[in-house]
Design a protein around this motif. Structure first.
Motif, short mmCIF file in Angstrom:
data_model
loop_
_atom_site.label_atom_id
_atom_site.label_comp_id
_atom_site.label_asym_id
_atom_site.label_seq_id
_atom_site.Cartn_x
_atom_site.Cartn_y
_atom_site.Cartn_z
N UNK A 178 0.84 -1.20 0.00
CA UNK A 178 0.00 0.00 0.00
C UNK A 178 0.88 1.25 0.00
N UNK A 179 0.48 2.23 -0.79
CA UNK A 179 1.32 3.43 -0.95
C UNK A 179 1.44 4.23 0.34
N UNK A 180 0.45 4.11 1.23
CA UNK A 180 0.48 4.87 2.48
C UNK A 180 1.23 4.15 3.60
N UNK A 181 1.75 2.98 3.28
CA UNK A 181 2.44 2.19 4.32
C UNK A 181 3.78 2.81 4.69
N UNK A 182 4.12 2.69 5.97
CA UNK A 182 5.43 3.14 6.43
C UNK A 182 6.41 1.97 6.29
N UNK A 183 7.30 2.08 5.32
CA UNK A 183 8.26 1.00 5.06
C UNK A 183 9.18 0.78 6.27
#
Length: 304
Positions: A53-58
């Motif tokens: 997901x693009x909003x995930x904190x890697x």
């Protein structure tokens, strides 16, 4: 009209972003739940969904991934590369200015150092195939506490143990008493056979010492009670692990006085030793009682 359309698109994009962030937080929370429940592979699957997901904190995902890989490596040292590579990736993130909490990184690096030290000291290099298979009631040296067979584990309270004098060791004893119901009330049976002690390394929660009483009872000199049983067990060891791997010691007799009472002991021992593991089978007579005992421990803890 054009202005209204643009505002509508902005609102739609904002709602999409909000919805995706909510989904990401939910999936991450599920990954944490699976980790807490020790379902490590399921936790990794949830993390993979989260990272897509693009909003995930890697960075946040990487910290949890390291915790998961560490637990897997503690149970199976062949997973150590996954753990070390995950830590390396977090260090790279920190070096490139990503949002990595410095305290998290410091803790993780300290845990990695402890893990690598323990892995080196518990290395099975040079361990013979015979001694690596030695176990007591399914328990092997280096086994994680979670891997102890349930029929044994159920007899222990793993939240309570006695800290040993040596650093980072805790000794656990079984639930020694079982209530007897009936009109006599509070009577108890004492457990005098079976596994009596299991010692764990606190840092890794791995087994380093197991002590079990196989048999004990009243000794009769004429019948040499228990000796034939002990000899049969020694022969079984030789057959199973190879005669050259079993060392049989000559009987040792000692006499001591305790409160003006003389106590005579006679001890027989058979052992399997390797670089990492030591197994001992003993037969001991003390005045009018005898015991057959087996013990399995990591060789590093034996003081010669």
């Amino acid at each position: 009209m054009k202005k209204v359309a643009i505002m509508g698109l902005l609102c739609f994009a904002t709602m999409q972003t909000f919805g995706q962030a909510k989904d990401a937080n939910s999936i991450y929370a599920q990954a944490e739940e699976q980790f807490t429940a020790k379902n490590y592979n399921d936790a990794l699957s949830k993390l993979a969904l989260y990272e897509n997901l693009s909003s995930a904190s890697k960075e946040k995902a990487q910290v949890l991934k390291i915790q998961i890989y560490r637990e897997l490596a503690l149970k199976d040292t062949s997973k150590a590369n996954d753990y070390n590579n995950a830590v390396k990736e977090l260090k790279s993130m920190f070096a490139s200015g990503k949002k990595v909490n410095a305290e998290d990184l410091h803790r993780i690096l300290k845990e990695q150092q402890e893990f690598n030290t323990d892995a080196a000291s518990q290395s099975k290099d040079g361990l013979s195939s015979a001694s690596s298979e030695v176990s007591i009631d399914g328990i092997k040296i280096g086994m994680n506490v979670e891997e102890i067979p349930s029929q044994v584990s159920a007899n222990f309270d793993w939240s309570k143990g006695m800290k040993m004098q040596a650093n980072n060791q805790t000794n656990y004893v079984p639930l020694m008493f079982s209530s007897k119901t009936g009109i006599t009330g509070g009577a108890f049976n004492i457990k005098i056979s079976g596994i009596q002690n299991i010692t764990l390394d606190d840092r890794t929660r791995r087994v380093i010492d197991v002590y079990k009483i196989l048999e004990n009872g009243k000794y009769k000199e004429k019948e040499k009670t228990g000796l034939s049983g002990y000899n049969a067990l020694v022969n079984e060891l030789k057959t199973k692990y190879g005669e050259s791997n079993v060392t049989v010691s000559a009987p040792q007799v000692t006499t001591i006085k305790v409160m003006n009472k003389e106590i005579r002991t006679e001890a027989y021992n058979a052992a399997i030793h390797s670089k990492s593991v030591s197994y001992t089978l003993s037969y001991a007579i003390a005045n009018n009682s005898y015991s057959i005992i087996e013990r399995l421990m990591i060789s590093d803890y034996i003081k010669n």
